[in-house]
Design an enzyme around this catalytic site. Sequence first.
Site, PDB file in Angstrom:
ATOM      1  CE  LYS A 179      -3.971   1.924   2.534  1.00  0.00           C
ATOM      2  NZ  LYS A 179      -4.867   1.743   3.698  1.00  0.00           N
TER       3      LYS A 179
ATOM      4  CB  SER B 176      -8.219   3.495   2.684  1.00  0.00           C
ATOM      5  OG  SER B 176      -7.375   2.911   3.649  1.00  0.00           O
TER       6      SER B 176
ATOM      7  CB  SER C 148      -8.452   0.764   5.684  1.00  0.00           C
ATOM      8  OG  SER C 148      -9.175   1.963   5.604  1.00  0.00           O
TER       9      SER C 148
END
Lengths: 483, 99
Positions: free
Chosen positions: A79, A154, A178
Site C-alpha cells: 500500500k 482504503s 481499511s
Amino acid sequence: MNLNVLTIKEAHKLLEKKEITSVELVKAHFNEIKKRDKDIRAFLSLNEEGALEAAKKVDERISRGEPIEMLAGIPAAIKDNISIKSAKVTAASKILENYIAPYDATVIKKLKEEEAIFIGKTNMDEFAMGSSTENSAFGPTRNPVDLERVPGGSSGGSAAAVKAGFSVYALGSDTGGSIRQPAGFCGVVGFKPTYGAVSRHGLIAMASSLDQIGPIARNVDDAAAVFEIIRGVDELDSTSVSPATAGWQDYWDSTLDIEEIKIGVPREYFIHGLNPEIEKNIKSVISKLEKEGAKIEEISLPYSEWALATYYIIMPAEASANLARFDGIKYGYSTMNKEEKLQSLLDVYLQSRGKGFGTEVRQRIMLGTYILSAGYYDAYYTRAQRVRKLIKQDFDHAFKEVDVILTPTSPTTAFKFGEKTQDPLSMYLADIYTVSVNLAGIPGISIPIEEVDGLPVGLQLIGKNFDDVKLLKIAKIIETLSK
Amino acid sequence: MALTKKEIEKIAELARLELGEKEKEKFAEDLSSVLGYVQKLSEVNIEKVEPITGGTSLESVMRKDDETKCISDSQMREQILRASPNRKDDYFKVPSILE
C-alpha cells in the site's frame, strides 16, 4: 500452470523444488498487470526492474542449493502509505506526489530480510481516508470482480491486486476497516492484527491510536505466514509490544479442534441496514459450525450503536494533528516561491495545504480541528474517549465467555462508483461493523464466504487482544468449512 | 448543529487550510451533518467512566538515543534535505517569520 493464482505456500514449494523460478513468477505477475491494470488501476507505481533483480538473486541462492525463507522470491504489493527506501510514497495525495521515502518502514525491512519481492505500490483513498478508493488523488481502483464497482477502501488497490493475480499477497493498513472491508469486497482474506502487534514505523500516520498494518492474501495460511514475519516489537514504534508480552504461539504448531471453540454472535450486528442475502450466508456458516460441534452463543455488545460516532470523533481529531506536519516547508507539495522575498509564511501554509490535500482530507482535518478546539474538546473528544472505554469493556466482557466473535464484514456487497460520494455519512456507514475492532485495539479478520449475486461477501471474525494466532486458526477452520 | 460560514472560516484558519468560496458552503453543510450524527454520543451515560487515552496500556516507553541509527546515515540525510521545496546548503529555507 497458472502462476497468478498460487498461494504463498504453493509458490514456496514450487520454488524449493525448482519447478519454477522466482523470475518466472515475477514475470507472470507483471504480464498480468500489463494486460489488465489499465482497467483495474490497482497500482500507483511499479518496480519491475528492481523486482526482477531481486528475483534473480533468490534464484541464484536456490540454484546453489541454499534453503530459502517462506516469503523469498514471492511477489508482494505494498500500500502506498508504507515507505520503501528510495521509492515514491504518496499516500495517494497530491501533497506527496513526488515524495521519495528516505528509509524503509520496519515491516519492509522485515520483508527484505525474507527476500520478498516488491512488485509495486498500490492505490488507496488519500491518506487512507475513505472506504472505496474514490478519494485517491490519482483516480479510483476498480473491483476486479466487477469493474463497475468499487474495490472498497482504503486499501482497495492492495485487495484488488491480490484478487486480480497481480501479486501473491499485499500489505494494507487498517484504521477503521481499511484492510477487512476491501478484502470482503474483493473476495480475499484481510487481517488486522492486534494494536501493537506490528510496528507502524514508516507508515504514513492517519489516526495513531487506531492505525495498524496487516496482510491481504488469498487464504488464511498466507495471512498467517506474512503476519509471523512482520510482527514484533520495534524500538521505533513505542506502541509495539514484544512477542513475549503478547504470549504468541506459532500458527503452524498445532491445529484447533472445532469442538473446543466457542463463537459469539452479537445481536447488535444483525439489525437494520444489513443486506438480508448477506445475513443468510453468514447464518448458513453459523449453522454449519454448530453442526460440526462448535459452540455458538448469542452475545450482546450494547455499545455497538455508538461505535461509528465515537470513531468519527477520535479519528479526525488524531488525523488533524498528524497531518499538521504537511506544511509546504520540509517536504511535499509547496507553493513556496524561491524568488519572491515578500511571501508570508502563513500564505505558504494556507496555500500548500489548501491545494495539496483533497476534499475528504481537508474535511476531516477541519472536523478534527473543530473537535479539538477550545470549548469543544471535552464535549466531543473526551466524551468519545469515555464511550470508547465502554466499547472496549463490551468486548472484554464478551471474551470472558467466547473465543471469537463472528459478524459480517460489511452491511453490503461492493457498491457502484459515485453511489456514496455525495453524502459523507452514507460512505461512513460502510465501516459500521469494522470500526469497533480498532477502537478496542483487538484483532479482526475478513474471510470470503458464499457470494451474493456474483459479488464477494466477507465474514468477520474478531479475537481477543494478542490472541491473533488463535483467531487465525479459527478463521482457517471456517475457511475450510465454507469451501 | 449547523455551522455558519463564519465558523467554517475560523476553523479553516486554525487548520491552516485555504478554502474556496463554494467549498465553504459545501463544508458547512457536510461538517454540520457529521457533527449532527456524532451528537448521538450525548445519549450515553459516561459518568464514572475513565477515558481511554491511547491504543495500548503501555506507559512511558523509553529508548536510548543512539546516533548510529537513523539520521547519521548520510544518504538518508541528503534524501531528506533534497525533498525540501527550498534549500540552502544543509538548511531548510523558509519565508521570513516576523512581519
